[in-house]
Design a protein around this motif. Sequence first.
Motif, mmCIF file in Angstrom:
data_model
loop_
_atom_site.group_PDB
_atom_site.id
_atom_site.type_symbol
_atom_site.label_atom_id
_atom_site.label_comp_id
_atom_site.label_asym_id
_atom_site.label_seq_id
_atom_site.Cartn_x
_atom_site.Cartn_y
_atom_site.Cartn_z
ATOM 1 N N PHE A 97 21.688 -4.085 32.226
ATOM 2 C CA PHE A 97 20.386 -3.439 32.147
ATOM 3 C C PHE A 97 20.518 -1.965 31.763
ATOM 4 C CE2 PHE A 97 19.897 -6.873 35.330
ATOM 5 C CZ PHE A 97 19.092 -7.699 34.560
ATOM 6 N N VAL A 98 21.559 -1.312 32.294
ATOM 7 C CA VAL A 98 21.795 0.091 31.938
ATOM 8 C C VAL A 98 22.154 0.177 30.455
ATOM 9 C CG1 VAL A 98 23.284 2.101 32.343
ATOM 10 C CG2 VAL A 98 22.465 0.744 34.289
ATOM 11 N N MET A 99 23.022 -0.717 30.002
ATOM 12 C CA MET A 99 23.412 -0.704 28.591
ATOM 13 C C MET A 99 22.217 -1.009 27.683
ATOM 14 S SD MET A 99 27.250 -2.303 28.714
ATOM 15 C CE MET A 99 27.564 -1.963 26.988
ATOM 16 N N ALA A 100 21.404 -1.970 28.079
ATOM 17 C CA ALA A 100 20.231 -2.308 27.270
ATOM 18 C C ALA A 100 19.235 -1.142 27.248
ATOM 19 C CB ALA A 100 19.561 -3.570 27.820
ATOM 20 N N HIS A 101 19.122 -0.438 28.359
ATOM 21 C CA HIS A 101 18.218 0.709 28.417
ATOM 22 C C HIS A 101 18.616 1.759 27.376
ATOM 23 C CE1 HIS A 101 15.661 3.878 30.071
ATOM 24 N NE2 HIS A 101 16.722 4.672 30.055
ATOM 25 N N TYR A 102 19.906 2.013 27.268
ATOM 26 C CA TYR A 102 20.378 3.043 26.337
ATOM 27 C C TYR A 102 20.554 2.520 24.909
ATOM 28 C CZ TYR A 102 20.733 6.377 30.067
ATOM 29 O OH TYR A 102 20.415 7.229 31.094
ATOM 30 N N GLY A 103 20.581 1.211 24.742
ATOM 31 C CA GLY A 103 20.623 0.630 23.409
ATOM 32 C C GLY A 103 21.696 1.183 22.492
ATOM 33 N N GLY A 104 22.876 1.457 23.039
ATOM 34 C CA GLY A 104 23.984 1.928 22.215
ATOM 35 C C GLY A 104 24.090 3.440 22.094
ATOM 36 N N SER A 105 23.144 4.183 22.646
ATOM 37 C CA SER A 105 23.224 5.645 22.547
ATOM 38 C C SER A 105 24.236 6.236 23.538
ATOM 39 C CB SER A 105 21.847 6.287 22.756
ATOM 40 O OG SER A 105 21.368 6.086 24.066
ATOM 41 N N LYS A 106 24.650 5.434 24.503
ATOM 42 C CA LYS A 106 25.729 5.835 25.420
ATOM 43 C C LYS A 106 26.834 4.793 25.318
ATOM 44 C CE LYS A 106 23.282 8.531 28.890
ATOM 45 N NZ LYS A 106 23.806 9.832 28.524
ATOM 46 N N SER A 107 28.054 5.237 25.519
ATOM 47 C CA SER A 107 29.198 4.319 25.457
ATOM 48 C C SER A 107 29.185 3.394 26.669
ATOM 49 C CB SER A 107 30.504 5.115 25.445
ATOM 50 O OG SER A 107 30.720 5.727 26.706
ATOM 51 N N GLU A 108 29.964 2.321 26.582
ATOM 52 C CA GLU A 108 30.069 1.416 27.727
ATOM 53 C C GLU A 108 30.647 2.144 28.937
ATOM 54 O OE1 GLU A 108 32.177 -2.706 29.194
ATOM 55 O OE2 GLU A 108 31.802 -2.458 27.047
ATOM 56 N N ALA A 109 31.613 3.034 28.703
ATOM 57 C CA ALA A 109 32.200 3.793 29.812
ATOM 58 C C ALA A 109 31.146 4.665 30.495
ATOM 59 C CB ALA A 109 33.356 4.651 29.303
ATOM 60 N N ASN A 156 15.303 6.827 42.275
ATOM 61 C CA ASN A 156 16.744 6.895 42.016
ATOM 62 C C ASN A 156 17.069 6.454 40.592
ATOM 63 O OD1 ASN A 156 17.355 7.861 44.551
ATOM 64 N ND2 ASN A 156 17.944 5.870 45.378
ATOM 65 N N ILE A 157 16.503 5.358 40.178
ATOM 66 C CA ILE A 157 16.789 4.850 38.836
ATOM 67 C C ILE A 157 16.250 5.808 37.780
ATOM 68 C CG2 ILE A 157 16.218 2.990 37.207
ATOM 69 C CD1 ILE A 157 16.621 1.048 39.592
ATOM 70 N N SER A 158 15.083 6.377 38.011
ATOM 71 C CA SER A 158 14.506 7.337 37.060
ATOM 72 C C SER A 158 15.362 8.584 36.924
ATOM 73 C CB SER A 158 13.084 7.700 37.478
ATOM 74 O OG SER A 158 12.248 6.566 37.389
ATOM 75 N N ARG A 159 16.018 8.979 37.991
ATOM 76 C CA ARG A 159 16.911 10.156 37.933
ATOM 77 C C ARG A 159 18.150 9.872 37.077
ATOM 78 N NH1 ARG A 159 15.676 10.307 43.573
ATOM 79 N NH2 ARG A 159 14.232 11.982 43.970
ATOM 80 N N PHE A 160 18.620 8.642 37.120
ATOM 81 C CA PHE A 160 19.842 8.302 36.391
ATOM 82 C C PHE A 160 19.593 7.840 34.966
ATOM 83 C CE2 PHE A 160 21.518 8.366 40.641
ATOM 84 C CZ PHE A 160 22.810 8.824 40.464
ATOM 85 N N LEU A 161 18.494 7.159 34.740
ATOM 86 C CA LEU A 161 18.212 6.624 33.406
ATOM 87 C C LEU A 161 17.173 7.494 32.711
ATOM 88 C CD1 LEU A 161 18.116 2.770 33.980
ATOM 89 C CD2 LEU A 161 20.075 4.254 33.574
ATOM 90 N N VAL A 218 11.100 -12.565 36.737
ATOM 91 C CA VAL A 218 11.191 -11.157 36.350
ATOM 92 C C VAL A 218 12.458 -10.919 35.526
ATOM 93 C CG1 VAL A 218 11.565 -8.807 37.239
ATOM 94 C CG2 VAL A 218 9.776 -10.252 38.227
ATOM 95 N N MET A 219 13.577 -11.479 35.981
ATOM 96 C CA MET A 219 14.841 -11.256 35.283
ATOM 97 C C MET A 219 14.853 -11.882 33.883
ATOM 98 S SD MET A 219 16.793 -9.277 37.062
ATOM 99 C CE MET A 219 15.382 -8.383 37.635
ATOM 100 N N SER A 220 14.090 -12.943 33.686
ATOM 101 C CA SER A 220 14.065 -13.592 32.372
ATOM 102 C C SER A 220 12.851 -13.162 31.537
ATOM 103 C CB SER A 220 14.080 -15.113 32.523
ATOM 104 O OG SER A 220 12.911 -15.546 33.193
ATOM 105 N N SER A 221 12.062 -12.231 32.044
ATOM 106 C CA SER A 221 10.847 -11.794 31.354
ATOM 107 C C SER A 221 11.175 -10.787 30.244
ATOM 108 C CB SER A 221 9.879 -11.159 32.358
ATOM 109 O OG SER A 221 10.343 -9.875 32.741
ATOM 110 N N GLU A 222 10.138 -10.332 29.602
ATOM 111 C CA GLU A 222 10.261 -9.343 28.536
ATOM 112 C C GLU A 222 10.109 -7.914 29.053
ATOM 113 O OE1 GLU A 222 11.147 -10.009 25.351
ATOM 114 O OE2 GLU A 222 11.389 -12.084 26.044
ATOM 115 N N LEU A 223 10.180 -7.728 30.367
ATOM 116 C CA LEU A 223 10.087 -6.381 30.929
ATOM 117 C C LEU A 223 11.184 -5.495 30.351
ATOM 118 C CD1 LEU A 223 9.482 -6.944 34.762
ATOM 119 C CD2 LEU A 223 7.914 -5.860 33.144
ATOM 120 N N PRO A 224 10.931 -4.200 30.270
ATOM 121 C CA PRO A 224 11.988 -3.284 29.830
ATOM 122 C C PRO A 224 13.183 -3.339 30.793
ATOM 123 C CG PRO A 224 9.854 -2.178 29.870
ATOM 124 C CD PRO A 224 9.665 -3.525 30.521
ATOM 125 N N PRO A 225 14.392 -3.061 30.295
ATOM 126 C CA PRO A 225 15.593 -3.111 31.146
ATOM 127 C C PRO A 225 15.484 -2.241 32.398
ATOM 128 C CG PRO A 225 16.206 -2.833 28.858
ATOM 129 C CD PRO A 225 14.713 -2.735 28.917
#
Length: 190
Positions: A128-140, A184-189, A77-84
């Motif tokens: 995974f959080v960073m990949a989900h946002y793809g640069g639209s949010k800062s690292e901080a 929980n993840i859907s609320r945050f991402l 799963v971790m190495s698959s092409e699933l979305p972040p």
Amino acid sequence: MKRDIERTKKLLLEAAEKLMTGCGDPTEVTSRAITEAAGVNLAMINYCFGSREKLLAEVFSQLLSRAAAADKRFAEVMSSELPPKDKLIELHIFMMSLMLKNIGIARAVTRYILLERDLQTGMESLPFVMAHYGGSKSEAECRLLTFQLTSLNELAFLKYEELKQYAGIDLTDGAQLRLLVTDNISRFLI
């Protein structure tokens, strides 16, 4: 000298894991009990790890690494092409399931993680959080979201008995655990 320290660390890790996996209450596993089981001086926990809690965090980290290496499905799963976001869900389900299976160690470690750890550690979810946002949010911003999400799930684990009693959510039930983590993840991402 260095070899002696590494040997002492190994003895402490083995003793702590054995005691924690065999106890009902993590407070029973004192520094004194660990060092007696390891056959080393009481001061060696602080010398080698800094504290009992850091030693237990290392025990849990090793358990997590071994479990991840042994679980072929998780690795796939971790190495698959699933979305972040989906990988993040699987990561949190995996970690919370492991915590529930190793409740003694996880309870002691989770309190330490929530209250004592620095915010640079425990960021397994960050990529995974960073990949989900793809640069639209800062690292901080992504670090803050990761911290919030991880802390929420860790707190849910610590309160899992009360969640079952008062909210009807049984985290030991795989489907209910999946639902809670996904919500929980859907609320945050967003």
